[in-house]
Write a protein that holds these residues in place. Sequence first.
Motif, short mmCIF file in Angstrom:
data_model
loop_
_atom_site.label_atom_id
_atom_site.label_comp_id
_atom_site.label_asym_id
_atom_site.label_seq_id
_atom_site.Cartn_x
_atom_site.Cartn_y
_atom_site.Cartn_z
N GLY A 11 4.84 18.28 -0.45
CA GLY A 11 3.93 19.36 -0.83
C GLY A 11 2.53 19.05 -0.34
N ALA A 12 1.56 19.15 -1.26
CA ALA A 12 0.17 18.86 -0.90
C ALA A 12 -0.37 17.79 -1.84
CB ALA A 12 -0.68 20.11 -0.99
N VAL A 13 -1.01 16.76 -1.26
CA VAL A 13 -1.57 15.69 -2.07
C VAL A 13 -2.95 15.30 -1.55
CG1 VAL A 13 -0.58 13.76 -0.76
CG2 VAL A 13 -1.02 13.47 -3.19
N LYS A 14 -3.83 14.94 -2.50
CA LYS A 14 -5.17 14.47 -2.13
C LYS A 14 -5.39 13.12 -2.81
CE LYS A 14 -9.74 16.47 -1.52
NZ LYS A 14 -10.55 17.68 -1.70
N LEU A 15 -5.76 12.11 -2.01
CA LEU A 15 -5.97 10.76 -2.54
C LEU A 15 -7.43 10.36 -2.35
CD1 LEU A 15 -2.86 9.08 -0.86
CD2 LEU A 15 -3.01 9.77 -3.25
N ARG A 16 -7.94 9.63 -3.34
CA ARG A 16 -9.30 9.12 -3.22
C ARG A 16 -9.26 7.70 -2.67
NH1 ARG A 16 -13.79 11.07 -4.31
NH2 ARG A 16 -13.00 12.81 -5.54
N GLY A 17 -9.94 7.46 -1.54
CA GLY A 17 -9.95 6.14 -0.91
C GLY A 17 -10.96 5.22 -1.57
N PRO A 18 -10.99 3.95 -1.19
CA PRO A 18 -10.11 3.36 -0.18
C PRO A 18 -8.67 3.22 -0.67
CG PRO A 18 -11.54 1.68 -1.14
CD PRO A 18 -11.98 2.99 -1.70
N VAL A 19 -7.72 3.40 0.28
CA VAL A 19 -6.30 3.35 -0.03
C VAL A 19 -5.65 2.25 0.81
CG1 VAL A 19 -4.11 4.61 0.14
CG2 VAL A 19 -6.16 5.80 -0.63
N ALA A 30 -1.44 16.10 3.45
CA ALA A 30 -2.07 14.97 2.75
C ALA A 30 -3.49 14.77 3.22
CB ALA A 30 -1.26 13.70 2.97
N THR A 31 -4.40 14.57 2.27
CA THR A 31 -5.80 14.28 2.57
C THR A 31 -6.19 12.99 1.86
OG1 THR A 31 -6.34 16.63 2.76
CG2 THR A 31 -8.18 15.13 2.41
N ILE A 32 -6.84 12.09 2.59
CA ILE A 32 -7.38 10.88 1.98
C ILE A 32 -8.90 10.94 2.12
CG2 ILE A 32 -7.52 8.35 2.08
CD1 ILE A 32 -4.63 8.37 3.18
N GLU A 33 -9.59 10.93 0.98
CA GLU A 33 -11.06 10.95 0.98
C GLU A 33 -11.56 9.52 0.98
OE1 GLU A 33 -13.07 13.40 1.33
OE2 GLU A 33 -11.70 15.09 1.13
N GLY A 34 -11.81 8.97 2.17
CA GLY A 34 -12.24 7.59 2.29
C GLY A 34 -11.36 6.84 3.28
N ASP A 35 -11.54 5.52 3.35
CA ASP A 35 -10.81 4.71 4.34
C ASP A 35 -9.38 4.41 3.87
OD1 ASP A 35 -13.16 4.68 5.76
OD2 ASP A 35 -13.78 2.70 5.06
N ALA A 36 -8.50 4.19 4.85
CA ALA A 36 -7.11 3.85 4.55
C ALA A 36 -6.66 2.69 5.42
CB ALA A 36 -6.21 5.06 4.76
N GLU A 37 -5.82 1.81 4.83
CA GLU A 37 -5.34 0.63 5.55
C GLU A 37 -3.89 0.39 5.16
OE1 GLU A 37 -6.03 -4.19 5.44
OE2 GLU A 37 -7.56 -2.89 4.57
N GLY A 38 -3.00 0.19 6.16
CA GLY A 38 -1.60 -0.03 5.79
C GLY A 38 -0.71 -0.34 6.96
N VAL A 40 2.76 1.60 7.95
CA VAL A 40 3.38 2.70 8.69
C VAL A 40 2.94 4.05 8.13
CG1 VAL A 40 5.56 3.78 9.40
CG2 VAL A 40 5.40 1.28 9.24
N LEU A 41 2.41 4.91 9.02
CA LEU A 41 2.05 6.28 8.64
C LEU A 41 2.73 7.25 9.59
CD1 LEU A 41 0.42 8.40 7.04
CD2 LEU A 41 -1.53 7.92 8.51
N LYS A 42 3.55 8.17 9.01
CA LYS A 42 4.23 9.19 9.81
C LYS A 42 3.79 10.56 9.31
CE LYS A 42 8.32 6.41 10.77
NZ LYS A 42 9.78 6.25 10.58
N VAL A 43 3.38 11.42 10.25
CA VAL A 43 2.91 12.76 9.89
C VAL A 43 3.66 13.80 10.71
CG1 VAL A 43 0.93 14.31 9.73
CG2 VAL A 43 0.60 11.86 9.32
N SER A 44 4.54 14.56 10.03
CA SER A 44 5.21 15.69 10.70
C SER A 44 4.62 17.00 10.18
CB SER A 44 6.72 15.65 10.47
OG SER A 44 7.00 15.62 9.09
N GLY A 45 3.80 16.89 9.13
CA GLY A 45 3.09 18.04 8.59
C GLY A 45 1.63 17.99 9.03
N ALA A 46 0.72 17.96 8.04
CA ALA A 46 -0.73 17.92 8.34
C ALA A 46 -1.37 16.78 7.55
CB ALA A 46 -1.38 19.25 7.99
N GLY A 47 -2.15 15.96 8.26
CA GLY A 47 -2.84 14.85 7.61
C GLY A 47 -4.32 14.86 7.95
N HIS A 48 -5.14 14.43 7.00
CA HIS A 48 -6.59 14.38 7.21
C HIS A 48 -7.14 13.15 6.49
CE1 HIS A 48 -10.72 16.64 7.04
NE2 HIS A 48 -10.74 15.54 7.77
N ILE A 49 -7.81 12.28 7.24
CA ILE A 49 -8.46 11.12 6.64
C ILE A 49 -9.96 11.25 6.85
CG2 ILE A 49 -8.73 8.60 6.69
CD1 ILE A 49 -5.80 8.41 7.52
N ASN A 50 -10.68 11.40 5.74
CA ASN A 50 -12.14 11.48 5.79
C ASN A 50 -12.70 10.06 5.72
OD1 ASN A 50 -13.60 13.84 6.14
ND2 ASN A 50 -12.91 14.66 4.18
#
Length: 202
Positions: A11-19, A30-38, A40-50
């Motif tokens: 569905g739709a998810v919003k995460l507050r970073g850092p993640v 999926a939206t991440i507000e802030g930095d992300a570190e990890g 494996v990231l796979k996106v077949s839909g829509a992703g946004h990292i602020n």
Amino acid sequence: MQEIEELSVGGAVKLRGPVKFGSIDVSGSATIEGDAEGNVLKVSGAGHINGSLSAKELTISGSMKISRRLVCDRINVSGILRVDDEIWGGYIEISGTLEVLRVFARSCIFSGKVSAEEIIADTIDVGRKSKIRGTIIGRDVKIGRKAEVEIVEGIHVKVGKDAIVDEVRYVESAEIDQEADVDKVVKVERLSKELPKSAIPD
């Protein structure tokens, strides 16, 4: 810091970073507000990292936007990736669309559309009918048939049949097919930029 071992987004998810994450699979939004570190990231839909993203593996078949730097060992894009800052990568393969400020990598394979001020890598292979806007700088650069490139700068440069290139600058060798359309060929003493010793910054 928010820690996520495994996340699948339909569905739709919003995460507050850092993640910090192990694995994220996005088929929804999926939206991440802030930095992300990890890992494996796979996106077949829509992703946004602020913010910035640091990962081992990134696969985009949908669309992804990153507002700061992307650092990743393996990047595969068959969809659309937009990075407002630089990409520092190991192995980069683009069959879709990439828009970025600058690319530093060990190896790049392009068979889609790429727009960047500069693409700097050890080996760069621009496939058939690809379109590259910007300057390519590498040790070994190969431009395939019917590819369109603005400026190519390499120690060894090879340009295939019916390729369209504004300018080729080479240090040691330039092999240009007689049916390629190259406006200008210049021999230079050295590359204008140093190739990154490691494509992943410390």
